[in-house]
Design a protein around this motif. Structure first.
Motif, PDB file in Angstrom:
ATOM      1  N   VAL A 154      18.684  15.312   5.480  1.00 24.17           N
ATOM      2  CA  VAL A 154      18.584  13.892   5.811  1.00 24.17           C
ATOM      3  C   VAL A 154      17.358  13.595   6.668  1.00 24.17           C
ATOM      4  O   VAL A 154      16.579  12.672   6.368  1.00 24.17           O
ATOM      5  N   PRO A 155      17.066  14.359   7.772  1.00 24.15           N
ATOM      6  CA  PRO A 155      15.835  14.080   8.534  1.00 24.15           C
ATOM      7  C   PRO A 155      14.563  14.306   7.710  1.00 24.15           C
ATOM      8  O   PRO A 155      13.604  13.541   7.828  1.00 24.15           O
ATOM      9  N   LEU A 156      14.569  15.345   6.881  1.00 23.96           N
ATOM     10  CA  LEU A 156      13.379  15.586   6.065  1.00 23.96           C
ATOM     11  C   LEU A 156      13.161  14.468   5.048  1.00 23.96           C
ATOM     12  O   LEU A 156      12.023  14.078   4.771  1.00 23.96           O
ATOM     13  N   GLY A 157      14.222  13.929   4.486  1.00 21.84           N
ATOM     14  CA  GLY A 157      14.074  12.805   3.562  1.00 21.84           C
ATOM     15  C   GLY A 157      13.494  11.574   4.252  1.00 21.84           C
ATOM     16  O   GLY A 157      12.616  10.892   3.708  1.00 21.84           O
ATOM     17  N   TRP A 158      14.008  11.292   5.460  1.00 20.99           N
ATOM     18  CA  TRP A 158      13.462  10.153   6.214  1.00 20.99           C
ATOM     19  C   TRP A 158      11.987  10.369   6.535  1.00 20.99           C
ATOM     20  O   TRP A 158      11.167   9.452   6.396  1.00 20.99           O
ATOM     21  N   PHE A 159      11.607  11.603   6.966  1.00 25.12           N
ATOM     22  CA  PHE A 159      10.200  11.899   7.301  1.00 25.12           C
ATOM     23  C   PHE A 159       9.310  11.782   6.064  1.00 25.12           C
ATOM     24  O   PHE A 159       8.181  11.284   6.144  1.00 25.12           O
ATOM     25  N   TYR A 160       9.822  12.190   4.901  1.00 23.37           N
ATOM     26  CA  TYR A 160       9.040  12.101   3.671  1.00 23.37           C
ATOM     27  C   TYR A 160       8.805  10.642   3.288  1.00 23.37           C
ATOM     28  O   TYR A 160       7.694  10.264   2.897  1.00 23.37           O
ATOM     29  N   ARG A 161       9.868   9.832   3.369  1.00 19.28           N
ATOM     30  CA  ARG A 161       9.728   8.436   2.951  1.00 19.28           C
ATOM     31  C   ARG A 161       8.875   7.629   3.920  1.00 19.28           C
ATOM     32  O   ARG A 161       8.081   6.791   3.492  1.00 19.28           O
ATOM     33  N   ARG A 162       9.030   7.854   5.235  1.00 18.80           N
ATOM     34  CA  ARG A 162       8.396   6.995   6.224  1.00 18.80           C
ATOM     35  C   ARG A 162       7.003   7.473   6.633  1.00 18.80           C
ATOM     36  O   ARG A 162       6.191   6.660   7.070  1.00 18.80           O
ATOM     37  N   VAL A 163       6.706   8.781   6.497  1.00 23.64           N
ATOM     38  CA  VAL A 163       5.434   9.320   7.019  1.00 23.64           C
ATOM     39  C   VAL A 163       4.577   9.903   5.898  1.00 23.64           C
ATOM     40  O   VAL A 163       3.424   9.503   5.693  1.00 23.64           O
ATOM     41  N   LEU A 164       5.137  10.867   5.163  1.00 24.29           N
ATOM     42  CA  LEU A 164       4.319  11.571   4.181  1.00 24.29           C
ATOM     43  C   LEU A 164       3.901  10.689   3.011  1.00 24.29           C
ATOM     44  O   LEU A 164       2.790  10.829   2.489  1.00 24.29           O
ATOM     45  N   THR A 165       4.768   9.782   2.574  1.00 22.69           N
ATOM     46  CA  THR A 165       4.418   8.942   1.436  1.00 22.69           C
ATOM     47  C   THR A 165       3.237   8.021   1.727  1.00 22.69           C
ATOM     48  O   THR A 165       2.272   7.960   0.924  1.00 22.69           O
ATOM     49  N   PRO A 166       3.201   7.267   2.854  1.00 24.32           N
ATOM     50  CA  PRO A 166       1.997   6.455   3.130  1.00 24.32           C
ATOM     51  C   PRO A 166       0.727   7.272   3.309  1.00 24.32           C
ATOM     52  O   PRO A 166      -0.336   6.929   2.792  1.00 24.32           O
ATOM     53  N   VAL A 167       0.845   8.395   4.062  1.00 22.27           N
ATOM     54  CA  VAL A 167      -0.330   9.248   4.257  1.00 22.27           C
ATOM     55  C   VAL A 167      -0.805   9.825   2.924  1.00 22.27           C
ATOM     56  O   VAL A 167      -2.009   9.875   2.636  1.00 22.27           O
ATOM     57  N   GLY A 168       0.112  10.231   2.097  1.00 22.00           N
ATOM     58  CA  GLY A 168      -0.270  10.757   0.789  1.00 22.00           C
ATOM     59  C   GLY A 168      -0.917   9.707  -0.086  1.00 22.00           C
ATOM     60  O   GLY A 168      -1.833  10.017  -0.862  1.00 22.00           O
ATOM     61  N   HIS A 169      -0.447   8.465   0.012  1.00 20.38           N
ATOM     62  CA  HIS A 169      -1.078   7.384  -0.760  1.00 20.38           C
ATOM     63  C   HIS A 169      -2.537   7.186  -0.347  1.00 20.38           C
ATOM     64  O   HIS A 169      -3.429   7.052  -1.198  1.00 20.38           O
ATOM     65  N   VAL A 170      -2.778   7.185   0.971  1.00 25.51           N
ATOM     66  CA  VAL A 170      -4.153   7.041   1.456  1.00 25.51           C
ATOM     67  C   VAL A 170      -5.013   8.214   0.991  1.00 25.51           C
ATOM     68  O   VAL A 170      -6.150   8.041   0.513  1.00 25.51           O
ATOM     69  N   ILE A 171      -4.497   9.441   1.107  1.00 29.15           N
ATOM     70  CA  ILE A 171      -5.260  10.623   0.679  1.00 29.15           C
ATOM     71  C   ILE A 171      -5.524  10.576  -0.829  1.00 29.15           C
ATOM     72  O   ILE A 171      -6.612  10.930  -1.304  1.00 29.15           O
ATOM     73  N   ALA A 172      -4.538  10.097  -1.607  1.00 31.49           N
ATOM     74  CA  ALA A 172      -4.736  10.002  -3.054  1.00 31.49           C
ATOM     75  C   ALA A 172      -5.819   8.999  -3.398  1.00 31.49           C
ATOM     76  O   ALA A 172      -6.647   9.222  -4.297  1.00 31.49           O
ATOM     77  N   VAL A 173      -5.841   7.844  -2.675  1.00 30.54           N
ATOM     78  CA  VAL A 173      -6.881   6.849  -2.932  1.00 30.54           C
ATOM     79  C   VAL A 173      -8.258   7.414  -2.635  1.00 30.54           C
ATOM     80  O   VAL A 173      -9.217   7.286  -3.422  1.00 30.54           O
ATOM     81  N   VAL A 174      -8.372   8.098  -1.462  1.00 29.18           N
ATOM     82  CA  VAL A 174      -9.666   8.678  -1.081  1.00 29.18           C
ATOM     83  C   VAL A 174     -10.087   9.755  -2.088  1.00 29.18           C
ATOM     84  O   VAL A 174     -11.251   9.809  -2.521  1.00 29.18           O
ATOM     85  N   ALA A 175      -9.161  10.613  -2.490  1.00 25.22           N
ATOM     86  CA  ALA A 175      -9.493  11.685  -3.441  1.00 25.22           C
ATOM     87  C   ALA A 175      -9.883  11.118  -4.791  1.00 25.22           C
ATOM     88  O   ALA A 175     -10.828  11.590  -5.445  1.00 25.22           O
ATOM     89  N   ARG A 176      -9.192  10.051  -5.221  1.00 24.81           N
ATOM     90  CA  ARG A 176      -9.532   9.436  -6.510  1.00 24.81           C
ATOM     91  C   ARG A 176     -10.923   8.828  -6.485  1.00 24.81           C
ATOM     92  O   ARG A 176     -11.720   8.981  -7.425  1.00 24.81           O
ATOM     93  N   GLU A 177     -11.237   8.133  -5.390  1.00 25.26           N
ATOM     94  CA  GLU A 177     -12.566   7.529  -5.281  1.00 25.26           C
ATOM     95  C   GLU A 177     -13.658   8.589  -5.199  1.00 25.26           C
ATOM     96  O   GLU A 177     -14.739   8.429  -5.780  1.00 25.26           O
ATOM     97  N   VAL A 178     -13.391   9.676  -4.479  1.00 34.44           N
ATOM     98  CA  VAL A 178     -14.381  10.757  -4.407  1.00 34.44           C
ATOM     99  C   VAL A 178     -14.582  11.381  -5.782  1.00 34.44           C
ATOM    100  O   VAL A 178     -15.717  11.665  -6.207  1.00 34.44           O
ATOM    101  N   ALA A 179     -13.485  11.575  -6.523  1.00 39.12           N
ATOM    102  CA  ALA A 179     -13.620  12.151  -7.866  1.00 39.12           C
ATOM    103  C   ALA A 179     -14.389  11.213  -8.787  1.00 39.12           C
ATOM    104  O   ALA A 179     -15.273  11.639  -9.543  1.00 39.12           O
ATOM    105  N   ASP A 180     -14.078   9.894  -8.743  1.00 34.44           N
ATOM    106  CA  ASP A 180     -14.833   8.937  -9.560  1.00 34.44           C
ATOM    107  C   ASP A 180     -16.308   8.911  -9.162  1.00 34.44           C
ATOM    108  O   ASP A 180     -17.198   8.816 -10.027  1.00 34.44           O
TER     109      ASP A 180
END
Length: 306
Positions: A154-180
């Protein structure tokens, strides 16, 4: 057939637009020299492979096949024959006629007795104990799973939804733009590299190819044509005439020898006298005059006119 339309792109946010242009400029500056060096190295490598490595590889392949593969293959066949003759055949005979009968009549009977009177009761006892231990382990495992679910999942699910998902979205955007950016920069660098190659080709043609072509057309070609027309053609015609004269002389010699041989044979064995063979008179296309032909009387032009 209808063409498949590409899926519509997702609306881009401010973060994507703010990252794209600086990243592409920096990546383009970094990628252009790398692409130029890459194209030069690739062209050099292809030329080296075609001119040096491929012939050398074929020679080494033939040499290795001749000096290593063929002897090793022959040696392997010899060793296989020796092993089969000295080891496999005796062991097969020993297994069929010694080991199998001994195992059947000396080991199977005690093993069957031990299985029936010792292993079977012992197995039943172990199975009964294992059914009880399994029930206890199942209860303990269920409790541990519930505790782990409450304390960790339960704590890991909350940490994934509230912290890792937004940070991962930002990293994915940056990585996609760098690849393009790398893709665009690589394509632009390729166009620059081709332009540089065309410029070097034009410069080489202007500095080397055009002067060489001018020298060939102005100096070498007239000299070659003069040698061909003034030297080679007369020499060739003289050689042809000499060959024709030699062939005619050889034919005349062969005919004379044949007639002499026939006369000698006729003188030895007897026979009617040989009639002289008429020689063909000189014709317009002939360059020689028959030995027996009488030359025609020459008529002077002055006498004809008078």
């Amino acid at each position: 057939m209808e063409l498949q339309q590409p899926p519509p792109r997702q609306p881009e946010g401010c973060l994507t637009a703010a990252i794209r242009i600086p990243v592409r400029i920096v990546v383009l500056v970094l990628v252009v020299p790398i692409r130029l060096i890459w194209d030069a190295v690739a062209a050099t490598a292809r030329a080296t492979y075609r001119a040096v490595l491929r012939p050398l590889g074929r020679a080494l392949k033939w040499l290795g096949h001749t000096l290593i593969v063929v002897p090793l293959t022959f040696l392997g066949h010899c060793l296989a024959w020796l092993v089969r003759t000295l080891v496999v055949v005796p062991l097969t005979w020993l297994w069929q006629w010694v080991v199998v009968p001994v195992w059947r009549y000396a080991a199977v009977v005690p093993v069957l007795w031990l299985y029936r009177h010792l292993f079977t009761p012992l197995g039943h006892a172990v199975a009964w104990v294992a059914r009880g231990v399994g029930a206890v382990v199942s209860v303990i495992g269920t409790a541990l799973v519930r505790v782990g679910l409450i304390l960790f999942v339960v704590p890991l699910g909350w940490f994934y939804r509230r912290v890792l998902t937004p940070v991962g979205h930002v990293i994915a955007v940056v990585a996609r733009e760098v690849a393009d950016a790398f893709g665009h920069a690589w394509r632009i660098a390729g166009q620059i590299s081709r332009a540089v190659g065309r410029g070097l080709k034009w410069l080489g043609w202007q500095l080397v190819g055009r002067p060489v072509r001018w020298v060939w057309r102005t100096v070498c070609a007239p000299v070659v044509h003069w040698v061909r027309d003034a030297v080679w053609a007369p020499v060739k015609r003289a050689a042809v005439e000499a060959g024709r004269t030699a062939r005619e002389a050889l034919a005349s010699v062969r005919e004379t020898v044949r007639q002499a041989r026939a006369d000698a044979w006729r003188a030895l064995v007897g026979g009617p006298p040989r009639e002289p063979t008429p020689h063909p008179a000189r014709t317009l296309g002939s360059t020689t005059t028959a030995s027996g032909a009488v030359p025609a009387p020459e008529i002077s032009l002055r006498k004809t006119e008078g």
